[in-house]
Design a protein around this motif. Structure first.
Motif, PDB file in Angstrom:
ATOM      1  N   LEU A   1     -12.249  -1.544   4.674  1.00  0.00           N
ATOM      2  CA  LEU A   1     -12.432  -2.682   4.417  1.00  0.00           C
ATOM      3  C   LEU A   1     -10.813  -3.775   4.492  1.00  0.00           C
ATOM      4  CD1 LEU A   1     -13.584  -3.141   0.628  1.00  0.00           C
ATOM      5  CD2 LEU A   1     -14.571  -4.497   2.665  1.00  0.00           C
ATOM      6  N   LYS A   2      -9.375  -2.563   3.911  1.00  0.00           N
ATOM      7  CA  LYS A   2      -7.633  -3.100   4.423  1.00  0.00           C
ATOM      8  C   LYS A   2      -7.813  -3.360   6.084  1.00  0.00           C
ATOM      9  CE  LYS A   2      -3.734  -3.741   3.372  1.00  0.00           C
ATOM     10  NZ  LYS A   2      -4.070  -4.914   2.734  1.00  0.00           N
TER      11      LYS A   2
ATOM     12  N   SER B   1      -9.322  -8.707   0.960  1.00  0.00           N
ATOM     13  CA  SER B   1      -8.003  -7.838   0.041  1.00  0.00           C
ATOM     14  C   SER B   1      -8.585  -7.495  -1.366  1.00  0.00           C
ATOM     15  CB  SER B   1      -6.419  -8.330   0.281  1.00  0.00           C
ATOM     16  OG  SER B   1      -6.604  -8.120   1.689  1.00  0.00           O
TER      17      SER B   1
ATOM     18  N   MET C   1     -12.109   1.888   1.435  1.00  0.00           N
ATOM     19  CA  MET C   1     -11.061   1.876   1.571  1.00  0.00           C
ATOM     20  C   MET C   1     -10.099   1.303   2.481  1.00  0.00           C
ATOM     21  SD  MET C   1      -7.806   2.620  -0.780  1.00  0.00           S
ATOM     22  CE  MET C   1      -7.414   1.795  -1.642  1.00  0.00           C
TER      23      MET C   1
ATOM     24  N   THR D   1     -11.143  -5.049  -1.763  1.00  0.00           N
ATOM     25  CA  THR D   1     -10.282  -3.449  -1.427  1.00  0.00           C
ATOM     26  C   THR D   1     -10.345  -2.742  -2.640  1.00  0.00           C
ATOM     27  OG1 THR D   1      -9.652  -4.292   0.008  1.00  0.00           O
ATOM     28  CG2 THR D   1      -8.790  -2.138  -0.123  1.00  0.00           C
TER      29      THR D   1
ATOM     30  N   SER E   1     -12.564  -0.313  -4.182  1.00  0.00           N
ATOM     31  CA  SER E   1     -13.726   0.865  -2.983  1.00  0.00           C
ATOM     32  C   SER E   1     -13.615   2.092  -4.142  1.00  0.00           C
ATOM     33  CB  SER E   1     -12.324   1.240  -2.559  1.00  0.00           C
ATOM     34  OG  SER E   1     -11.783  -0.016  -1.156  1.00  0.00           O
TER      35      SER E   1
ATOM     36  N   TYR F   1       0.746  -0.800   0.004  1.00  0.00           N
ATOM     37  CA  TYR F   1       0.234   1.035   0.015  1.00  0.00           C
ATOM     38  C   TYR F   1       0.955   1.362   0.649  1.00  0.00           C
ATOM     39  CZ  TYR F   1      -4.474  -1.510   0.162  1.00  0.00           C
ATOM     40  OH  TYR F   1      -5.684  -1.657  -0.457  1.00  0.00           O
TER      41      TYR F   1
END
Length: 512
Positions: A137-138, A122, A134, A125, A128, A63
């Motif tokens: 979910l992350k 994942s 995001m 995500t 999103s 990320y």
């Protein structure tokens, strides 16, 4: 009196002894695992754990490259970018529940759930539509996927014969470090792509969304491979299910040595089966208290510190690597020190001037070269895996000294080398994990390892934000302060158990 006639003249490469006596009874589980040999099944366990480890770390660290590319579509501010970059570490808040699950319900079951659910969340995500979707979910995805990092350490250690354990841990750590290279390699191929596919309920499906999806693939592959593996025989034996553990050991022996081979162990040493009527909270206390009181308290604190140093020093500066390296190479002055070159372009306004879809190509090139060297170097030192304490102390010395020298030299190439060398502590993550396997009893091992990793990732979470808050105004002090943190690990590592003796693998048990 018990007659023991286990004789070893020499140990071949596959770990199977040249002379064994069949019909052995009441064999200790560690010795029983030794007698299964080292072959195809162990390679499959190693490869599965490595793939899951790779997927979990890629999903966590990737990320740092995704967020800048997604800033346009999601309208991310500086604060939003910082939260998304570090939220992966926050998933380790669930490390204790996962460790408890692994110690009470099984290593395989915990790994299957964490890797498969982490893969699904994942993947979602990548769809999103805004920052909040995001972020949530992350966080949920990382609470599952990051658990796989510690669980694979425990599972691999318990399924591997003792003389191969350190080497397997180092190999697994190679995949963990290779995750850095995979992140940059995927970014190199995916982020420069130019496509925009309209999807229902989404603005567009762009390259950064595809990058997120590709980073989850190893977790999905690893979860499928886990279906073909047995539960840890050590876990089954410790649970009192010695018959099931023996069946698993026989299957492992047959896979390693062929279907016509005969496993010499006929029964395992019995252990007291835990009381199945104990309440949930009493069970939690029973699993947790021994870790935080003598005689394991000192070891717990010692390994907590070492895990924190190894993980945070590597991960914190890796998360800042794209930003720092980009600023370093875009500064015109050649005679400036490292901090002067980095701070020159790291300002709050620099994040909001433009909407960036991909990291600068020079930064990606630098990341590829750095992570390739780092992974290759770690593969070379696998030969030193039996000298764990010496290797750890040497690595801490290199990292700590590099923290001091990074801003003392004016030669740009030397400054960059020292900045990269700071992150060498990541080499020893697997080493610390192997100490957890050796020191902690099976009943508490999964929880203890998860606690260590949880603490380490919280230090990572704090470290990312501390470095971001201090690097502009107190750059040199930041590096000096981190060197003290790393040097404290030398003292802690000095009191670890000594190196194994050369003849510890080959032994002869006399007739009693």
């Amino acid at each position: 009196m018990v007659r023991r006639t286990f004789v070893v003249n020499r140990v071949p490469k596959n770990g199977v002894t040249s002379e064994t006596v069949c019909d052995r009874e009441n064999v200790d589980i560690e010795e029983a695992i030794q007698l299964t040999g080292n072959g195809r099944y162990n390679f499959l366990v190693l490869f599965t754990c490595c793939i899951i480890m790779l997927g979990a770390v890629v999903d966590m660290l990737g990320y740092s490259l995704v967020v800048p590319a997604a800033s346009c579509d999601l309208d991310l501010s500086l604060e939003h970018s910082g939260m998304l970059t570090s939220v992966s570490f926050a998933g380790f808040i669930f490390a204790l529940p996962w460790g408890y699950t692994a110690d009470t319900r099984g290593r395989k079951k915990a790994l299957l759930i964490s890797s498969s659910v982490g893969f699904i969340l994942s993947s979602l995500t990548s769809f999103s539509t805004d920052f909040y979707m995001m972020l949530v979910l992350k966080f949920l995805a990382s609470s599952f996927s990051t658990a796989s990092i510690t669980l694979t350490i425990t599972f691999l250690g318990e399924c591997t014969p003792k003389e191969w354990r350190n080497r397997y841990m180092f190999i697994q750590n190679v995949f963990s470090l290779a995750a850095d290279f995979v992140c940059f390699a995927l970014a190199y191929f995916v982020l420069p792509l130019e496509f925009s596919v309209p999807l229902p309920l989404l603005t567009t499906y762009r390259p950064w969304r595809l990058l997120i999806l590709l980073m989850t693939v190893p977790l999905g592959i690893g979860s499928v491979m886990m279906c073909f593996l047995h539960e840890s025989p050590k876990f089954l034996a410790n649970l009192g299910e010695t018959d099931n553990a023996l069946e698993v050991l026989k299957s492992i022996h047959k896979t390693n040595n062929g279907k016509h081979s005969v496993y010499p162990v006929k029964s395992l040493m019995k252990v007291d089966k835990p009381d199945g009527t104990i309440s949930f909270w009493r069970s939690v206390i029973k699993q947790t208290v021994p870790i935080i009181k003598p005689p394991l308290l000192w070891r717990s604190l010692q390994l907590l510190l070492l895990f924190a140093i190894c993980c945070s020093t590597n991960n914190v500066f890796f998360m800042w690597f794209p930003t720092m390296v980009n600023s370093f190479f875009t500064t015109v002055s050649e005679d400036s020190r490292f901090c002067e070159k980095v701070v020159a372009n790291i300002t709050p306004s620099s994040y909001n001037e433009t909407c960036i879809d991909a990291d600068p190509i020079n930064t990606i090139y630098s990341g590829l070269l750095f992570t390739l060297f780092f992974t290759s170097f770690n593969m070379i030192i696998i030969a030193l895996s039996n000298w764990r304490r010496t290797l750890m102390i040497s690595t801490f010395i290199i990292s700590g000294v590099s923290c001091i020298l990074v801003d003392m030299v004016r030669q740009p190439a030397a400054s960059m080398v020292f900045f990269i060398a700071i992150q060498f502590t990541g080499i020893c993550i697997g080493t610390v994990g192997s100490y957890y396997v050796d020191i902690f009893p099976t009943s508490y091992r999964g929880l203890a390892t998860s606690l260590g990793m949880m603490f380490a990732r919280f230090v990572c979470l704090g470290g990312v934000n501390v470095v971001g808050a201090t690097i502009v105004d107190y750059c040199r002090i930041t590096f000096y302060g981190w060197s003290i943190f790393v040097f404290s690990g030398i003292i802690a590592a000095f009191y670890l158990p000594g190196e194994p003796k050369a003849d510890s693998i080959t032994r002869v048990d006399k007739v009693i």
